[in-house]
Design an enzyme around this catalytic site. Sequence first.
Site, short mmCIF file in Angstrom:
data_model
loop_
_atom_site.label_atom_id
_atom_site.label_comp_id
_atom_site.label_asym_id
_atom_site.label_seq_id
_atom_site.Cartn_x
_atom_site.Cartn_y
_atom_site.Cartn_z
N ASP A 1 0.82 -1.21 0.00
CA ASP A 1 0.00 0.00 0.00
C ASP A 1 0.86 1.26 0.00
O ASP A 1 0.56 2.22 -0.71
CB ASP A 1 -0.98 0.00 1.18
CG ASP A 1 -0.31 -0.14 2.54
OD1 ASP A 1 0.89 -0.46 2.60
OD2 ASP A 1 -1.01 0.08 3.56
N TYR A 2 1.95 1.24 0.77
CA TYR A 2 2.82 2.41 0.83
C TYR A 2 3.48 2.67 -0.53
O TYR A 2 3.48 3.81 -1.02
CB TYR A 2 3.89 2.20 1.90
CG TYR A 2 4.84 3.37 2.06
CD1 TYR A 2 4.46 4.51 2.77
CD2 TYR A 2 6.11 3.33 1.49
CE1 TYR A 2 5.32 5.58 2.90
CE2 TYR A 2 6.99 4.40 1.63
CZ TYR A 2 6.59 5.52 2.34
OH TYR A 2 7.45 6.59 2.47
#
Length: 297
Positions: A157-158
């Site tokens: 996600d990052y």
Amino acid sequence: MTTSRTSGYRLSGARVLITGAGSGIGRRMALEAAQRGAEVVVWDLDDAAARGTVAAVTAQGGTARCLAVDVTDRQQVTRAAAETGPVDVVINNAGVVTGARLLDASEDSIQRTMDVNVMALFWVTRAFLAGMITRGRGAVVTVASAAGWTGVARQTDYSASKWAAVGFTESLRHELRADGHPINTLVVCPYYIDTGMFAGVQTRYPRLLPILKPDEVARQVIVALEAGRQQLVIPPLVRWVPVLRVLPVGVFDRVLDALGVNQTMDHFTGRAGDLAAGGQPPAKGGSTSTRESGLTG
């Protein structure tokens, strides 16, 4: 198509807004900008941290004020922008990290990562860009990450959010150029920064891919802003990652493995301070942190 020309932005007398400036490189950029004569406006979710940055700036003789703002809340951003007034430079610095495998991260933490790291770029920039265009001068800075150049294990996600941050800034640059607006954009892609956001990360070749010092990163960002640069990638080795994409995927993966890129998160323990603040322990090595911060990496 009209191509605009942008140049450096002298900070003396400018009003500079920095999101997530209550800590980390956000606070240090506030100090750097103030030293160059800028009036600094600090936005941070943590009011006490924001006030701490203001105190640090004023202690060195600078000018600063702050607002507690959740940059993912469009209504809060709109109200805070009205209270803040026109700004000359927007530095989108607020960021969060989960650091968990895709199946270990909670849905809420994934959503928070995308809201803070991506959607806030739209809400904050939109709130001030029209004023810059009207005045015919300004700058938008986005603190992305080396993860915006290549995906990294346990950062799905990052990494995706930082790829989006790079794409946001580059697309905005082209849009402004096409419309003939002399507003500069600068995207910043640093490797891991020693702020505690990525506690426990290790690097295999510290001379090639060092853990960066926050004061030096902040200084380089402000210097690049004043010089009118449009891209800042540190350390220099990271700049070559996109070039390596011409290699077959399997070869590219082996290069990353040789550099130890995917192994950096093996000992990640969660962002410093989150557990003390009542957060949950990392799940299978991944942090469940979702608190907004001025830290990035």
